[in-house]
Design an enzyme around this catalytic site. Sequence first.
Site, mmCIF file in Angstrom:
data_model
loop_
_atom_site.group_PDB
_atom_site.id
_atom_site.type_symbol
_atom_site.label_atom_id
_atom_site.label_comp_id
_atom_site.label_asym_id
_atom_site.label_seq_id
_atom_site.Cartn_x
_atom_site.Cartn_y
_atom_site.Cartn_z
ATOM 1 N N ASN A 1 36.080 37.885 36.680
ATOM 2 C CA ASN A 1 36.136 36.430 36.778
ATOM 3 C C ASN A 1 37.425 36.084 37.488
ATOM 4 O O ASN A 1 38.500 36.404 36.989
ATOM 5 C CB ASN A 1 36.156 35.777 35.386
ATOM 6 C CG ASN A 1 34.850 35.956 34.639
ATOM 7 O OD1 ASN A 1 33.778 35.952 35.241
ATOM 8 N ND2 ASN A 1 34.924 36.124 33.332
ATOM 9 N N HIS B 1 42.682 41.192 37.553
ATOM 10 C CA HIS B 1 42.013 42.053 36.567
ATOM 11 C C HIS B 1 40.527 41.782 36.515
ATOM 12 O O HIS B 1 40.043 40.753 36.980
ATOM 13 C CB HIS B 1 42.626 41.849 35.179
ATOM 14 C CG HIS B 1 42.233 40.547 34.517
ATOM 15 N ND1 HIS B 1 42.737 39.322 34.913
ATOM 16 C CD2 HIS B 1 41.372 40.273 33.511
ATOM 17 C CE1 HIS B 1 42.214 38.365 34.158
ATOM 18 N NE2 HIS B 1 41.369 38.918 33.308
ATOM 19 N N GLN C 1 36.809 43.125 33.984
ATOM 20 C CA GLN C 1 36.411 43.514 32.637
ATOM 21 C C GLN C 1 35.223 44.463 32.684
ATOM 22 O O GLN C 1 34.516 44.537 33.689
ATOM 23 C CB GLN C 1 36.011 42.280 31.821
ATOM 24 C CG GLN C 1 37.099 41.250 31.638
ATOM 25 C CD GLN C 1 36.714 40.185 30.592
ATOM 26 O OE1 GLN C 1 36.243 40.502 29.511
ATOM 27 N NE2 GLN C 1 36.905 38.931 30.935
ATOM 28 N N HIS D 1 46.793 37.256 36.624
ATOM 29 C CA HIS D 1 47.064 38.671 36.942
ATOM 30 C C HIS D 1 45.749 39.314 37.396
ATOM 31 O O HIS D 1 44.729 39.157 36.740
ATOM 32 C CB HIS D 1 47.606 39.386 35.700
ATOM 33 C CG HIS D 1 48.199 40.725 36.022
ATOM 34 N ND1 HIS D 1 49.549 40.984 35.967
ATOM 35 C CD2 HIS D 1 47.621 41.876 36.448
ATOM 36 C CE1 HIS D 1 49.759 42.238 36.329
ATOM 37 N NE2 HIS D 1 48.596 42.800 36.622
ATOM 38 N N SER E 1 41.599 33.181 32.335
ATOM 39 C CA SER E 1 42.755 32.533 31.713
ATOM 40 C C SER E 1 44.069 33.197 32.098
ATOM 41 O O SER E 1 45.114 32.812 31.617
ATOM 42 C CB SER E 1 42.587 32.504 30.193
ATOM 43 O OG SER E 1 42.490 33.811 29.691
ATOM 44 N N CYS F 1 50.947 42.307 32.543
ATOM 45 C CA CYS F 1 51.981 42.955 33.347
ATOM 46 C C CYS F 1 52.497 44.221 32.650
ATOM 47 O O CYS F 1 52.471 44.320 31.414
ATOM 48 C CB CYS F 1 53.146 41.979 33.593
ATOM 49 S SG CYS F 1 52.878 40.888 35.021
ATOM 50 N N HIS G 1 51.750 41.149 39.687
ATOM 51 C CA HIS G 1 51.210 39.908 39.116
ATOM 52 C C HIS G 1 50.776 38.913 40.190
ATOM 53 O O HIS G 1 49.923 38.049 39.960
ATOM 54 C CB HIS G 1 52.281 39.271 38.221
ATOM 55 C CG HIS G 1 51.829 38.071 37.449
ATOM 56 N ND1 HIS G 1 51.012 38.165 36.338
ATOM 57 C CD2 HIS G 1 52.082 36.744 37.624
ATOM 58 C CE1 HIS G 1 50.780 36.948 35.867
ATOM 59 N NE2 HIS G 1 51.414 36.061 36.624
ATOM 60 N N CYS H 1 53.340 37.460 30.892
ATOM 61 C CA CYS H 1 51.955 37.848 31.149
ATOM 62 C C CYS H 1 51.600 39.065 30.306
ATOM 63 O O CYS H 1 52.284 40.083 30.383
ATOM 64 C CB CYS H 1 51.788 38.166 32.634
ATOM 65 S SG CYS H 1 50.227 38.985 32.996
HETATM 66 O O1 LIG Z 1 37.137 37.430 28.307
HETATM 67 P P1 LIG Z 1 37.853 36.196 28.797
HETATM 68 O O2 LIG Z 1 38.453 36.375 30.159
HETATM 69 O O3 LIG Z 1 38.838 35.666 27.788
HETATM 70 O O4 LIG Z 1 36.730 35.066 28.931
HETATM 71 C C1 LIG Z 1 36.006 34.751 30.075
HETATM 72 O O5 LIG Z 1 35.038 35.744 30.382
HETATM 73 C C2 LIG Z 1 34.021 35.964 29.416
HETATM 74 C C3 LIG Z 1 33.020 36.959 29.972
HETATM 75 O O6 LIG Z 1 32.370 36.496 31.126
HETATM 76 C C4 LIG Z 1 33.317 34.658 29.004
HETATM 77 O O7 LIG Z 1 32.486 34.902 27.899
HETATM 78 C C5 LIG Z 1 34.328 33.576 28.638
HETATM 79 O O8 LIG Z 1 33.644 32.355 28.396
HETATM 80 C C6 LIG Z 1 35.336 33.414 29.788
HETATM 81 O O9 LIG Z 1 36.283 32.433 29.463
#
Ligand SMILES: O=P(O)(O)O[C@H]1O[C@H](CO)[C@@H](O)[C@H](O)[C@H]1O
Lengths: 350, 350
Positions: free
Chosen positions: B155, B168, B170, B166, B163, B55, B115, B52
């Site tokens: 997300n 997290h 943004q 873990h 994806s 991690c 994790h 990961c």
């Molecule tokens: O930044 P990541 O986690 O790779 O990507 C994810 O979040 C982003 C922000 O909402 C989006 O634009 C991507 O389509 C989504 O897959």
Amino acid sequence: MNKFNMEDHPHRRYNPLTSEWVLVSPHRAKRPWQGQVEKVSEEQRPEHDPNCYLCAGNERIGGEINPNYRDTFVFTNDFAALNIDAPAGEVQDDDLFKAKSEQGICRVICFSPRHDLTIPQMDVSAVKKVVDLWQEQYLELGNRSEINYVQIFENKGSVMGCSNPHPHGQIWAQSSVPDEPAKESVRFKAYFEKHSRTLLGDYLEKELQKKERILIENDHFVALVPYWATWPFETMIVSKRAIQHLGQMDENEKEALAAIYRDLTIRYDNLFEVSFPYSAGIHQAPTDGIEHPEWHLHMHFYPPLLRSATVKKFMVGYEMLGNPQRDITPETSAERLRSLSALHYKQNLI
Amino acid sequence: MNKFNMEDHPHRRYNPLTSEWVLVSPHRAKRPWQGQVEKVSEEQRPEHDPNCYLCAGNERIGGEINPNYRDTFVFTNDFAALNIDAPAGEVQDDDLFKAKSEQGICRVICFSPRHDLTIPQMDVSAVKKVVDLWQEQYLELGNRSEINYVQIFENKGSVMGCSNPHPHGQIWAQSSVPDEPAKESVRFKAYFEKHSRTLLGDYLEKELQKKERILIENDHFVALVPYWATWPFETMIVSKRAIQHLGQMDENEKEALAAIYRDLTIRYDNLFEVSFPYSAGIHQAPTDGIEHPEWHLHMHFYPPLLRSATVKKFMVGYEMLGNPQRDITPETSAERLRSLSALHYKQNLI
Ligand SMILES: O=P(O)(O)O[C@H]1O[C@H](CO)[C@@H](O)[C@H](O)[C@H]1O
Ligand SMILES: O=P(O)(O)O[C@H]1O[C@H](CO)[C@@H](O)[C@H](O)[C@H]1O
């Protein structure tokens, strides 16, 4: 210092149809993907499926039997989101709690009795019959006093929430004008009042000069990637003449719309050699009894795939809370779509 | 004739934050579902995964090594959608082709070195450290002259484009105010000018009287299903005091935000006994150097699931081309969420 250049630098583009923005990050598709992958369901379907509630002669959930239709078939959705007889009423508490009852009609349109086909695999003459039905439905539903907007659309593929692969679309007709066409109405009106021409007419003229984002052109319609596209391979079909709604289209125009709808979806299928999922639909003048010289009919295509047949673009966190974001430029997408064969990839397999 | 009643009849509700509408079709969730089902990935994850890239102690794609962090950890996104040094520039052709270069910073926030955890499984004190970091980041990024808006979001779950499991979130911080907070700014300002109170302050007061849509309340925050919710189990956390942004929060308030964030996500997990996917994020005052008395901090939760752990709501054809549509009323959703245990369903398994 570097000069700003849209192929390399993150930027925002303005959508003059909705007055909203999209964030374009040209090279973000290069990041590795370890996330969700979609199933590709490329099983061979039979021409008639006894368990399909859209196939000719079969029974639907409410007990009704579909006729033995030969071209198209339309019926009222058995699980309609709208009813024509919803009692009128309103809630209004201080502008913070505002609700209004809504009247409407939801219908399903089968494009063909053939369970195994999709629009790009049908003949132009068969697709023309779908367009004929759209026109009839727009006029019939739009003529009802309760109906002020007729939304015709198609969800294609299970990834787009479609629960039956039988080729079909839907119509949701209702008493209010929904938000998306309402936003366009405002922008179209402002533009028309200023220029005495339709916004999309002027836009199309310039796109035909620039050529960069044009995909397909025939006598009456153009398919292009809009400058402000949000989905990776989003496209739009625009009429050359400023047609306000389906009701104004003659036989040649209907045939040309059928042809470009088919041509565009053939290229879509060819992109990843898969039955390409999308939601598509027609925006056109409200049926509110008022003249709409500002309106210019067009069809939006919102396809979710980004990298391959199995990896889609997720419009999630930032996109839901900020604004849409795309990972490749519209020009790159247009170039890729344009470079594809005009012949369906399964054609030579048959 | 029947009287209009929101539990039985299709209606539209108005969102005073964005001035948009949602179509509510109370009984549509009853239709049978033969469409796409999601995978439930309930594998037991290790506390530390050597593969990961989030991690502690592991190498990231660019070659950097994560520190041996003990609580939270923040770093610049290796595949950022925005750069701070994008050259300034603009395209403007007739209002139809409008683009502007955009400067920004994208960061990733690890919520915990563990994790195998998610927010609802962490202690309040650990979640409090996430809120502390949000506050620091908002202040640090917002203080930069190039940054006028700081979007913090999460997300969760592969169905929401995440994806890496873990825990997290943004941050995308940028020079423009994105569309969604920009719409809210307009509505908040209009309301504040008229009433000298914040829109969300007045809204919250009324919701606390009505009680119908309230889920959780603590000293400083309330979690509720908004009257205009579009996603089936959409919720919002609103501060009781009209806090404009994270920078204004004291220790007690941060602790209360951590507690309600955790309490709400525990109920989410309990709904279908699955790690509940969503996109969530904070809307707060722009960092444009101007006073924003109209702003009222809140956190949106947009979860996709509708019927079960595997069947989500598709916001597709009608929703993309018309406006969002929901299949159960916000009141029904609130009732279901409220009836769930405040204790995580995995708690008694440990
Ligand atoms: O930044 P990541 O986690 O790779 O990507 C994810 O979040 C982003 C922000 O909402 C989006 O634009 C991507 O389509 C989504 O897959
Ligand atoms: O009507 P269907 O095909 O059952 O349902 C599909 O299209 C509708 C209209 O876009 C959406 O509201 C549903 O979420 C989607 O699953």
